[in-house]
Design an enzyme around this catalytic site. Sequence first.
Site, PDB file in Angstrom:
ATOM      1  N   GLY A 248      -6.222  16.536   3.156  1.00 27.58           N
ATOM      2  CA  GLY A 248      -4.988  15.780   3.247  1.00 27.58           C
ATOM      3  C   GLY A 248      -5.001  14.917   4.484  1.00 27.58           C
ATOM      4  N   PRO A 249      -4.090  13.966   4.571  1.00 27.57           N
ATOM      5  CG  PRO A 249      -2.120  12.765   4.347  1.00 27.57           C
ATOM      6  CD  PRO A 249      -3.047  13.646   3.592  1.00 27.57           C
ATOM      7  N   GLY A 251      -1.914  15.418  10.056  1.00 29.27           N
ATOM      8  CA  GLY A 251      -0.519  15.705  10.352  1.00 29.27           C
ATOM      9  C   GLY A 251       0.252  16.372   9.245  1.00 29.27           C
ATOM     10  N   GLY A 253      -0.109  19.334   8.213  1.00 27.66           N
ATOM     11  CA  GLY A 253       0.131  20.734   8.555  1.00 27.66           C
ATOM     12  C   GLY A 253      -0.923  21.691   8.059  1.00 27.66           C
ATOM     13  CD  GLU A 459      15.875   0.250 -10.256  1.00 27.59           C
ATOM     14  OE1 GLU A 459      15.179   0.711 -11.184  1.00 27.59           O
ATOM     15  OE2 GLU A 459      15.414  -0.503  -9.380  1.00 27.59           O
ATOM     16  CG  HIS A 462      13.952  -1.013 -15.317  1.00 27.57           C
ATOM     17  ND1 HIS A 462      12.971  -1.780 -15.893  1.00 27.57           N
ATOM     18  CD2 HIS A 462      14.064  -1.436 -14.026  1.00 27.57           C
ATOM     19  CE1 HIS A 462      12.499  -2.639 -14.993  1.00 27.57           C
ATOM     20  NE2 HIS A 462      13.159  -2.452 -13.850  1.00 27.57           N
ATOM     21  CG  ASP A 541      10.472  -4.283 -12.565  1.00 31.18           C
ATOM     22  OD1 ASP A 541       9.882  -3.207 -12.342  1.00 31.18           O
ATOM     23  OD2 ASP A 541      11.687  -4.449 -12.361  1.00 31.18           O
TER      24      ASP A 541
END
Length: 649
Positions: A248-249, A251, A253, A459, A462, A541
């Site tokens: 994981g990146p 930071g 944890g 929204e 959609h 979109d």
Amino acid sequence: MPIKQSGKRLRVPWRKKPDENDLPVTLPVFMAYCAVARSLRSWNRIGTKPIVTLATTDDFYFPVFAEAARFFASQIWEPQRFHGNVLEWTDKNFRHEAEALRDERAILFASPSYEIKDDDRLLSDAVVPLEPRTVRHAEAALRRAGLPITRESIELLLTEPWSRLSRAFQDRRDPLQAIQRLRSLPIPLPVREPERHRPPPATGPTLSDMHGFGGLIEWGYDLAKDIADFRAGIIQWRDVDNGVLISGPPGVGKTMFASALANSCAVPLIYGSASRWQEAGALDEHLKALRASFVEAREKAPSILFIDEIDVLGNRGETDRNSAYMRALITAVLQLLDGFERREGVVVLGACNHPDLLDSAMKRPGRLDRHIAVPLPDAASRRSILKFHSGVTMCSADFEMFDLATEGLTGADIERLVREAKRAARRQSQSLNSDLIVSHLPPVIKLPEAYMHSLAVHEAGHAVVSFEVGHSKVSAIKISRYQIQGETRELGYVEYDSSAPQRRTRSFYESAIATCLGGIAAELEVFGSFSDGAAGAGAADLNRATDLATALEGSLGMGHTLMVGSSEQGEFSNLRLYLPELRRQVHDILEEQLSRARSIISQQRPAMDALVDRLLDAAELAGDEVREIISRHRRSAVSLAKPPRRAGM
């Protein structure tokens, strides 16, 4: 006929009356003799030649039980053939084995601290648990000594340590006098376990405190259960999932998770790092530091060995000037992970940022064969991380700003945010509160009502078009009331549930395009124009609708020709640029589906308006509520949503 005798002696020693030929035994020795005789009931026959190991419990004192075992042998076995081979297993058992094999009989005691080995079991005919003293044993001992059987006397014989009973009851002392002397002394306190044998109390977080780790938390709970089962002897170590790679990146944890995992499993955590090992010096010292971490983990097993930055090791396919050095190091790690040097009792937890750089041999079965990626924490996880580090519970309005301002942040970023807020609280001589935390977030501005209305219309468009064309179920819809100052970011979205498989025909792609254009269609119907947020960015979109139309006509064989082309999304812009006919066909599809979407919005305007009003009030709606609002306000109509049939459908 001659009478055949079984050769058995009386199996129940407390029913046997003492005679003048009996060996002099004290009351505690006879009570221990009852326990030995009960455990060795199967060998209570004259002429048997057993070598038996009695596995003891904490209620054991060798001097008393050794004398009891000799008394048993004198009563049951032939005394002239038994030379007193009553022994206690130790780490040096050569003399014990020789004497037991010579006399063909032996009673061997294994104390609670002694681990019975496979060789000990091979020598012994059986390994039998030594029965603890019971009320019946105490009654038999009192009866044999001619003492009254009272509840107080029985309790005394069952609770006093064997060493005190042995000292009180002597051949030269009357048994009644021994009991009186014991009663006159204070009751001994139980011996406390030495501190060094006690597992250290868990400090720091546990798995229940970890948030945003996805499936890694479930794996951690499973591991804790497996280690508990291994300690209890229910499963063997090979059944424990003892090697996992987490990535994981920076930071997110990973190191904190390792600490929480060790606390939840109640095992020690040994920290290793590829860069720390390298600090030891040359290759020899580097390898020594590496092996020392594994040795420490084995000595403290069961344990967790956490190897941070394991991707720094690289892979053996690299050919730079340091390749020979790194190949030797990687080979050593592979050998320690598996190979000839087994690591029973050691769970290896490797952590990295770039799992693709790791040597593939490290990820094969038996090593770090499970890979779990740790994503950036979502909104709910970020709230939980904030609560863990600060102890502050925000109100719903503050949470909305917090979610927006912390999007894309890691757990370490949120911890730093809380640390800065705590520092400000100390400077101002006040307790940490929600206002201080909000004040340390990136600057957030409240959106005007008119702008929020346009977001809600877009929204909702959609959602209504998706509902009418039956493309995908809406699972959530959300708009934001705030925007981070100086940042351009998505302020509203609709989530779709695409778990159910569908046939991807031409009509499927046309419905997908219509759904993408639903927001633009809604803005055109309400405002007469649409904003630039519907186009420009790669995920906007109109961009998505254009790429879908390009794929339909240019690469899937569902357009005016069955010919297929490049399916790489990055190539679509080149196809449209250099193929004017394709560009015209894509334009026609977009025009047609936009018209379709506008017809839906025009027909279902009451449903869309109701959805907009509810969205402005709540800012976030679940899919079930969205579908309920649309269903309640929609109009029945001749299928304006159904596109005209075309070739290739």
